[in-house]
Scaffold this motif. Structure first.
Motif, PDB file in Angstrom:
ATOM      1  N   SER A 219       0.811  -1.219   0.000  1.00 40.20           N
ATOM      2  CA  SER A 219       0.000   0.000   0.000  1.00 40.20           C
ATOM      3  C   SER A 219       0.842   1.265   0.000  1.00 40.20           C
ATOM      4  CB  SER A 219      -0.932  -0.009   1.212  1.00 40.20           C
ATOM      5  OG  SER A 219      -1.798  -1.113   1.170  1.00 40.20           O
ATOM      6  N   GLU A 220       1.918   1.296   0.797  1.00 36.96           N
ATOM      7  CA  GLU A 220       2.763   2.490   0.842  1.00 36.96           C
ATOM      8  C   GLU A 220       3.370   2.790  -0.514  1.00 36.96           C
ATOM      9  OE1 GLU A 220       2.542   0.838   4.966  1.00 36.96           O
ATOM     10  OE2 GLU A 220       2.998   0.022   2.992  1.00 36.96           O
ATOM     11  N   ASP A 221       3.898   1.745  -1.174  1.00 38.20           N
ATOM     12  CA  ASP A 221       4.490   1.947  -2.499  1.00 38.20           C
ATOM     13  C   ASP A 221       3.428   2.311  -3.530  1.00 38.20           C
ATOM     14  OD1 ASP A 221       6.977   1.292  -1.467  1.00 38.20           O
ATOM     15  OD2 ASP A 221       6.765  -0.833  -1.928  1.00 38.20           O
ATOM     16  N   LEU A 222       2.252   1.714  -3.401  1.00 35.82           N
ATOM     17  CA  LEU A 222       1.168   2.022  -4.327  1.00 35.82           C
ATOM     18  C   LEU A 222       0.761   3.489  -4.241  1.00 35.82           C
ATOM     19  CD1 LEU A 222      -1.038   1.117  -6.325  1.00 35.82           C
ATOM     20  CD2 LEU A 222      -2.424   0.434  -4.372  1.00 35.82           C
ATOM     21  N   LEU A 223       0.601   3.984  -3.021  1.00 33.82           N
ATOM     22  CA  LEU A 223       0.228   5.389  -2.840  1.00 33.82           C
ATOM     23  C   LEU A 223       1.346   6.326  -3.256  1.00 33.82           C
ATOM     24  CD1 LEU A 223      -1.647   5.127   0.570  1.00 33.82           C
ATOM     25  CD2 LEU A 223      -2.659   5.657  -1.651  1.00 33.82           C
ATOM     26  N   ALA A 224       2.594   5.933  -2.998  1.00 35.93           N
ATOM     27  CA  ALA A 224       3.717   6.769  -3.422  1.00 35.93           C
ATOM     28  C   ALA A 224       3.764   6.894  -4.936  1.00 35.93           C
ATOM     29  CB  ALA A 224       5.024   6.185  -2.888  1.00 35.93           C
ATOM     30  N   ALA A 225       3.551   5.773  -5.633  1.00 37.11           N
ATOM     31  CA  ALA A 225       3.537   5.819  -7.097  1.00 37.11           C
ATOM     32  C   ALA A 225       2.372   6.657  -7.605  1.00 37.11           C
ATOM     33  CB  ALA A 225       3.463   4.398  -7.658  1.00 37.11           C
ATOM     34  N   LEU A 226       1.234   6.560  -6.927  1.00 40.61           N
ATOM     35  CA  LEU A 226       0.083   7.387  -7.307  1.00 40.61           C
ATOM     36  C   LEU A 226       0.383   8.876  -7.136  1.00 40.61           C
ATOM     37  CD1 LEU A 226      -2.947   5.407  -5.842  1.00 40.61           C
ATOM     38  CD2 LEU A 226      -2.535   5.920  -8.250  1.00 40.61           C
ATOM     39  N   VAL A 227       1.050   9.220  -6.045  1.00 37.10           N
ATOM     40  CA  VAL A 227       1.408  10.622  -5.793  1.00 37.10           C
ATOM     41  C   VAL A 227       2.335  11.138  -6.890  1.00 37.10           C
ATOM     42  CG1 VAL A 227       2.696  12.158  -4.260  1.00 37.10           C
ATOM     43  CG2 VAL A 227       1.034  10.547  -3.315  1.00 37.10           C
ATOM     44  N   LEU A 228       3.326  10.343  -7.266  1.00 38.16           N
ATOM     45  CA  LEU A 228       4.255  10.764  -8.317  1.00 38.16           C
ATOM     46  C   LEU A 228       3.539  10.911  -9.655  1.00 38.16           C
ATOM     47  CD1 LEU A 228       7.417   8.603  -7.502  1.00 38.16           C
ATOM     48  CD2 LEU A 228       7.063  11.034  -7.062  1.00 38.16           C
ATOM     49  N   ALA A 229       2.649   9.974  -9.968  1.00 36.98           N
ATOM     50  CA  ALA A 229       1.890  10.069 -11.216  1.00 36.98           C
ATOM     51  C   ALA A 229       1.001  11.312 -11.217  1.00 36.98           C
ATOM     52  CB  ALA A 229       1.050   8.813 -11.417  1.00 36.98           C
ATOM     53  N   ALA A 230       0.376  11.600 -10.069  1.00 37.78           N
ATOM     54  CA  ALA A 230      -0.478  12.787  -9.977  1.00 37.78           C
ATOM     55  C   ALA A 230       0.335  14.070 -10.127  1.00 37.78           C
ATOM     56  CB  ALA A 230      -1.224  12.782  -8.639  1.00 37.78           C
ATOM     57  N   LEU A 231       1.510  14.112  -9.504  1.00 35.97           N
ATOM     58  CA  LEU A 231       2.369  15.287  -9.625  1.00 35.97           C
ATOM     59  C   LEU A 231       2.797  15.509 -11.072  1.00 35.97           C
ATOM     60  CD1 LEU A 231       4.634  14.987  -6.450  1.00 35.97           C
ATOM     61  CD2 LEU A 231       2.800  16.635  -6.868  1.00 35.97           C
ATOM     62  N   PHE A 232       3.073  14.422 -11.785  1.00 39.56           N
ATOM     63  CA  PHE A 232       3.431  14.555 -13.196  1.00 39.56           C
ATOM     64  C   PHE A 232       2.258  15.101 -13.997  1.00 39.56           C
ATOM     65  CE2 PHE A 232       3.428  12.456 -17.438  1.00 39.56           C
ATOM     66  CZ  PHE A 232       4.452  13.208 -17.996  1.00 39.56           C
TER      67      PHE A 232
END
Length: 256
Positions: A219-232
């Motif tokens: 879950s932590e990695d999933l949310l981190a990847a989501l945050v990076l995708a959203a920032l992009f």
């Protein structure tokens, strides 16, 4: 300061709601479904190895998104211009553009994989399919919305069709085209992530990592990847907003 204050307050409220759901509404046994923000940072984003993997994947997704957006822009503007110059072409082509927008992309993803393979080409095609319709529609709308008095003025000057298109219609349609590109930019990022999830051949993108983390319940990695995708996605949107202000901001309200 006011422009910065409102987004800062909004971000604070969003983080507060995240903490509320994670620490108050979820029991400790279910907290893995939505770990609090500080755990996403400490367990994932602050890990150099994990962050490097995500950034590499994000770079792959970014390249696909930019390529797909560029192709969608060329195709969309060209088709919109051609339809504006010939009613018969508009009647023939526009229904297919509407159908293309109405059909869920996920429904045609298997066909795209069969026809074009499961690599970067298929991912780019998904981006184009998602992003091209607003460009076609807004280009056509912008050209058809040119002031009739200006058209008559060019007709009195005996301007041919090409001169009228270059000197009147395209400049007048520029605000609509730029607005469509801003919308399509976000859609292209979405298409790139979807393509990553379904076409795993080649270098993994951020969508591939999202699917992997989901399957492993990271879950932590999933949310981190989501945050990076959203920032992009936000960055791409902001770049096109700035481009709109530079191109039409001085003379049209949409760029202010």
């Amino acid at each position: 300061m006011r422009r910065l204050l409102v987004p800062a307050i909004s971000a604070g409220l969003a983080l507060g709601a995240w903490y509320l759901v994670s620490l108050v509404l979820l029991s400790p046994e279910c907290r893995f479904l939505l770990p609090p923000p500080h755990r996403v940072f400490t367990e994932s984003l602050s890990d150099p190895a994990k962050l490097e993997t995500m950034l590499r994947a994000l770079a792959v997704t970014a390249r696909i998104a930019v390529t797909g957006l560029a192709l969608a822009a060329v195709i969309g503007v060209a088709v919109g211009v051609i339809m504006s110059q010939a009613k018969v072409v508009e009647r023939v082509v526009y229904p297919y553009a509407v159908v293309l927008q109405a059909i869920p992309v996920l429904a045609v993803v298997p066909l795209i994989g069969l026809w074009f393979g499961y690599g970067s080409t298929a991912r780019t095609i998904v981006c184009v399919l998602i992003a091209v319709h607003p460009i076609i529609a807004m280009t056509l709308f912008g050209i058809q919305s040119v002031d009739a008095n200006l058209r008559e003025l060019f007709a009195l000057g005996r301007a041919n069709r090409l001169r009228r298109l270059v000197s009147l219609e395209l400049p007048a349609a520029l605000p609509s085209i730029m607005a469509s590109l801003r919308t399509a930019a976000g859609l292209a990022v979405t298409g790139a992530v979807i393509g990553d999830m379904f076409f795993a051949k080649g270098k993994p993108g951020i969508g591939t990592l999202l699917d992997t983390y989901r399957a492993r319940l990271q879950s932590e990695d999933l949310l981190a990847a989501l945050v990076l995708a959203a920032l992009f996605g936000v960055t791409v949107f902001a770049l096109f907003t700035a481009a709109q202000r530079l191109t039409v901001g001085r003379w049209h309200a949409s760029g202010r």
